[in-house]
Design an enzyme around this catalytic site. Structure first.
Site, PDB file in Angstrom:
ATOM      1  N   TYR A  24      66.596  46.549  73.857  1.00  0.00           N
ATOM      2  CA  TYR A  24      65.991  46.437  72.516  1.00  0.00           C
ATOM      3  C   TYR A  24      67.062  46.276  71.449  1.00  0.00           C
ATOM      4  O   TYR A  24      68.235  46.530  71.709  1.00  0.00           O
ATOM      5  CB  TYR A  24      64.994  47.563  72.240  1.00  0.00           C
ATOM      6  N   TYR A  78      53.841  52.087  66.947  1.00  0.00           N
ATOM      7  CA  TYR A  78      54.073  50.966  66.022  1.00  0.00           C
ATOM      8  C   TYR A  78      52.810  50.755  65.182  1.00  0.00           C
ATOM      9  O   TYR A  78      51.798  50.228  65.668  1.00  0.00           O
ATOM     10  CB  TYR A  78      54.424  49.670  66.770  1.00  0.00           C
ATOM     11  N   LYS A 117      73.184  35.542  59.670  1.00  0.00           N
ATOM     12  CA  LYS A 117      72.599  35.130  58.382  1.00  0.00           C
ATOM     13  C   LYS A 117      72.894  36.099  57.235  1.00  0.00           C
ATOM     14  O   LYS A 117      72.556  35.813  56.103  1.00  0.00           O
ATOM     15  CB  LYS A 117      71.086  34.952  58.528  1.00  0.00           C
ATOM     16  N   LEU A 170      69.499  41.588  68.920  1.00  0.00           N
ATOM     17  CA  LEU A 170      70.203  40.827  67.888  1.00  0.00           C
ATOM     18  C   LEU A 170      70.844  41.767  66.882  1.00  0.00           C
ATOM     19  O   LEU A 170      71.184  41.364  65.767  1.00  0.00           O
ATOM     20  CB  LEU A 170      69.208  39.891  67.163  1.00  0.00           C
ATOM     21  N   SER A 203      62.378  54.748  78.090  1.00  0.00           N
ATOM     22  CA  SER A 203      63.180  54.158  77.018  1.00  0.00           C
ATOM     23  C   SER A 203      64.028  55.256  76.388  1.00  0.00           C
ATOM     24  O   SER A 203      63.585  56.406  76.311  1.00  0.00           O
ATOM     25  CB  SER A 203      62.243  53.540  75.975  1.00  0.00           C
ATOM     26  N   ASN A 204      65.224  54.887  75.956  1.00  0.00           N
ATOM     27  CA  ASN A 204      66.125  55.840  75.286  1.00  0.00           C
ATOM     28  C   ASN A 204      66.487  57.025  76.184  1.00  0.00           C
ATOM     29  O   ASN A 204      66.799  58.106  75.690  1.00  0.00           O
ATOM     30  CB  ASN A 204      65.502  56.332  73.971  1.00  0.00           C
ATOM     31  N   GLN A 215      64.489  50.948  78.918  1.00  0.00           N
ATOM     32  CA  GLN A 215      64.600  50.192  77.656  1.00  0.00           C
ATOM     33  C   GLN A 215      65.614  50.890  76.746  1.00  0.00           C
ATOM     34  O   GLN A 215      65.292  51.865  76.086  1.00  0.00           O
ATOM     35  CB  GLN A 215      63.224  50.101  76.977  1.00  0.00           C
TER      36      GLN A 215
HETATM   37  N1  LIG Z   1      62.340  51.594  72.578  1.00  0.00           N
HETATM   38  C1  LIG Z   1      62.725  51.768  71.342  1.00  0.00           C
HETATM   39  O1  LIG Z   1      63.021  52.896  70.904  1.00  0.00           O
HETATM   40  C2  LIG Z   1      62.850  50.566  70.436  1.00  0.00           C
HETATM   41  C3  LIG Z   1      63.585  50.648  69.245  1.00  0.00           C
HETATM   42  C4  LIG Z   1      63.674  49.497  68.474  1.00  0.00           C
HETATM   43  C5  LIG Z   1      63.060  48.320  68.879  1.00  0.00           C
HETATM   44  N2  LIG Z   1      62.343  48.283  70.034  1.00  0.00           N
HETATM   45  C6  LIG Z   1      61.667  47.031  70.498  1.00  0.00           C
HETATM   46  O2  LIG Z   1      62.608  45.976  70.487  1.00  0.00           O
HETATM   47  C7  LIG Z   1      62.169  44.916  69.623  1.00  0.00           C
HETATM   48  C8  LIG Z   1      63.362  44.240  68.999  1.00  0.00           C
HETATM   49  O3  LIG Z   1      64.222  45.156  68.351  1.00  0.00           O
HETATM   50  P1  LIG Z   1      64.550  45.079  66.785  1.00  0.00           P
HETATM   51  O4  LIG Z   1      63.435  44.469  66.076  1.00  0.00           O
HETATM   52  O5  LIG Z   1      65.018  46.447  66.403  1.00  0.00           O
HETATM   53  O6  LIG Z   1      65.851  44.198  66.696  1.00  0.00           O
HETATM   54  P2  LIG Z   1      66.280  42.677  66.960  1.00  0.00           P
HETATM   55  O7  LIG Z   1      65.383  42.028  67.916  1.00  0.00           O
HETATM   56  O8  LIG Z   1      67.707  42.777  67.270  1.00  0.00           O
HETATM   57  O9  LIG Z   1      66.132  42.025  65.503  1.00  0.00           O
HETATM   58  C9  LIG Z   1      64.908  41.606  65.023  1.00  0.00           C
HETATM   59  C10 LIG Z   1      65.049  41.076  63.590  1.00  0.00           C
HETATM   60  O10 LIG Z   1      66.036  40.056  63.529  1.00  0.00           O
HETATM   61  C11 LIG Z   1      65.588  38.976  62.701  1.00  0.00           C
HETATM   62  N3  LIG Z   1      65.481  37.798  63.577  1.00  0.00           N
HETATM   63  C12 LIG Z   1      64.966  37.742  64.840  1.00  0.00           C
HETATM   64  N4  LIG Z   1      65.069  36.502  65.350  1.00  0.00           N
HETATM   65  C13 LIG Z   1      65.667  35.761  64.413  1.00  0.00           C
HETATM   66  C14 LIG Z   1      66.050  34.392  64.367  1.00  0.00           C
HETATM   67  N5  LIG Z   1      65.853  33.588  65.391  1.00  0.00           N
HETATM   68  N6  LIG Z   1      66.638  33.941  63.231  1.00  0.00           N
HETATM   69  C15 LIG Z   1      66.863  34.771  62.193  1.00  0.00           C
HETATM   70  N7  LIG Z   1      66.520  36.067  62.173  1.00  0.00           N
HETATM   71  C16 LIG Z   1      65.933  36.566  63.276  1.00  0.00           C
HETATM   72  C17 LIG Z   1      64.234  39.409  62.118  1.00  0.00           C
HETATM   73  O11 LIG Z   1      64.435  40.146  60.907  1.00  0.00           O
HETATM   74  P3  LIG Z   1      64.374  39.532  59.429  1.00  0.00           P
HETATM   75  O12 LIG Z   1      63.459  38.389  59.421  1.00  0.00           O
HETATM   76  O13 LIG Z   1      63.913  40.652  58.595  1.00  0.00           O
HETATM   77  O14 LIG Z   1      65.793  39.216  59.135  1.00  0.00           O
HETATM   78  C18 LIG Z   1      63.746  40.414  63.136  1.00  0.00           C
HETATM   79  O15 LIG Z   1      62.877  41.369  62.588  1.00  0.00           O
HETATM   80  C19 LIG Z   1      61.173  45.607  68.656  1.00  0.00           C
HETATM   81  O16 LIG Z   1      60.264  44.699  68.077  1.00  0.00           O
HETATM   82  C20 LIG Z   1      60.508  46.594  69.598  1.00  0.00           C
HETATM   83  O17 LIG Z   1      59.517  45.942  70.370  1.00  0.00           O
HETATM   84  C21 LIG Z   1      62.238  49.384  70.824  1.00  0.00           C
END
Ligand SMILES: NC(=O)c1ccc[n+]([C@@H]2O[C@H](COP(=O)([O-])OP(=O)(O)OC[C@H]3O[C@@H](n4cnc5c(N)ncnc54)[C@H](OP(=O)(O)O)[C@@H]3O)[C@@H](O)[C@H]2O)c1
Length: 319
Positions: free
Chosen positions: A198, A57, A209, A201, A150-151, A170
């Site tokens: 992961y 990251y 939204k 949302l 993870s994955n 994960q």
């Molecule tokens: N292991 C892996 O391969 C892998 C892959 C992906 C992610 N991850 C981990 O998982 C975490 C979360 O996954 P993700 O970021 O892909 O998806 P997520 O948590 O489903 O969505 C995050 C996005 O949703 C929006 N959001 C979050 N909370 C909100 C709220 N309360 N109200 C309105 N909008 C909101 C924000 O985007 P906006 O503000 O742009 O709308 C935020 O960037 C990552 O940060 C990372 O640490 C791991």
């Protein structure tokens, strides 16, 4: 926030974790470092003590931002980082971990995860035995406290487990993408492996939204996420309409409802990504929502409007 044990380790983690894929100026999200530091600190102040990051990251930048936000409370937080698929050879794992320790300004990482199986992203194939040997060594040295993957699918998780204790998986997992339930989840339940979901949302879709016709900035990778396109997106809107009255009954947001449903699944914790402090604070409150068995079943059925029509991970491109 009430913590639970990570696998069979002596580490306890919060049901909502803070995801920091989006943190800092090194990522495409256009967030300034100072704002990401505030967001991570806001998550901590709201009760989220377990923070997920990865060496990839921002090439270590996310880890550095976490250190800037939380070093003064290091003994009250749990760091989960990851080694990427191109660093799975013995020496490279050790070096990657040392870099992450330096970035995080700490002498131990609570959970160290293999980010993707060897061979992903055209990386060299490395036997899992070799990677696990390095991780076991790091654990022995006290540089990491537990090992996760993870994955990984069920077969990969089963194979890795032959070479050492795995305390977490994960996977991508949300109300709108539930493949893990049919694949690795039963193995995790049998073997007491925590699930750290992961994209819980669905990258923001579950917040409700995004209106029909929403256009992402061309630099926003969500433009490629199949959930935001065509019939998938229409089905998501139908599902969200059905979720709204349930959220209203609990006086909570759709994001909180989706997270509350997820953390009610067996052995499951949710890594919610947040760009802004308000989002992290909003997400943290999901831990207080109690859903009845009938409501969980109702939400489960609503989620199937979307997930049952997907045959591959819609957020495959993500890290
Ligand atoms: N292991 C892996 O391969 C892998 C892959 C992906 C992610 N991850 C981990 O998982 C975490 C979360 O996954 P993700 O970021 O892909 O998806 P997520 O948590 O489903 O969505 C995050 C996005 O949703 C929006 N959001 C979050 N909370 C909100 C709220 N309360 N109200 C309105 N909008 C909101 C924000 O985007 P906006 O503000 O742009 O709308 C935020 O960037 C990552 O940060 C990372 O640490 C791991």
């Amino acid at each position: 926030m009430e913590k639970s044990r990570l696998g069979t380790s002596d580490i306890h983690i919060t049901p909502i974790l803070m995801g920091t894929w989006q943190a800092g100026e090194a990522m495409w999200t256009g967030i300034e470092d100072a704002d990401s530091i505030k967001t991570i600190r806001a998550a901590f102040d709201a009760g989220i003590t377990t923070i997920d990051t990865a060496e990839i990251y921002g090439e270590g930048h996310s880890e550095q931002i976490i250190a800037a936000a939380l070093s003064d409370v290091r003994d009250r937080v749990e760091y989960a980082s990851k080694v990427f698929a191109n660093h799975l050879k013995y020496d490279l794992v050790i070096e990657a971990c040392d870099r992450s320790l330096k970035n995080l300004k700490t002498d131990y990482i609570d959970l160290y995860q293999i980010h993707w199986p060897s061979g992903s992203f055209n990386s060299e194939i490395v036997p899992i035995e070799e990677t696990m040997k390095a991780l076991n060594k790091l654990k022995e040295q006290g540089k990491i406290r537990s090992i996760g993957v993870s994955n990984f699918n069920r077969a990969q998780l089963t194979e890795a487990s032959q070479y050492g204790r795995i305390d977490s998986l994960q996977p991508p997992y949300s109300l709108f993408w539930r493949h893990v339930e049919k694949d690795a989840m039963p193995y995790c339940i049998e073997n007491n492996i925590s699930i750290l979901a992961y994209s819980p949302l669905a990258q923001g879709l579950l917040t409700g939204k995004f209106e029909p016709g929403h256009k992402f900035d061309p630099t926003d990778n969500r433009a490629k996420n199949k959930l935001f396109q065509g019939e998938n997106f229409e089905r998501a809107q139908q599902a969200l309409e059905k979720l709204r009255p349930i959220a209203a009954r609990h006086n909570c947001s759709l994001a909180q409802l989706a997270l509350a449903w997820l953390i009610a699944q067996p052995q499951t914790n949710a890594i919610a990504g947040a760009r802004y402090a308000e989002q992290a604070q909003d997400n943290a409150k999901a831990a207080n929502i109690q859903l009845s068995q009938d409501e969980l079943a109702e939400i489960d059925t609503i989620g199937r409007i979307v997930t049952d029509h997907l045959d591959e991970n819609p957020v495959m491109w993500n890290w």
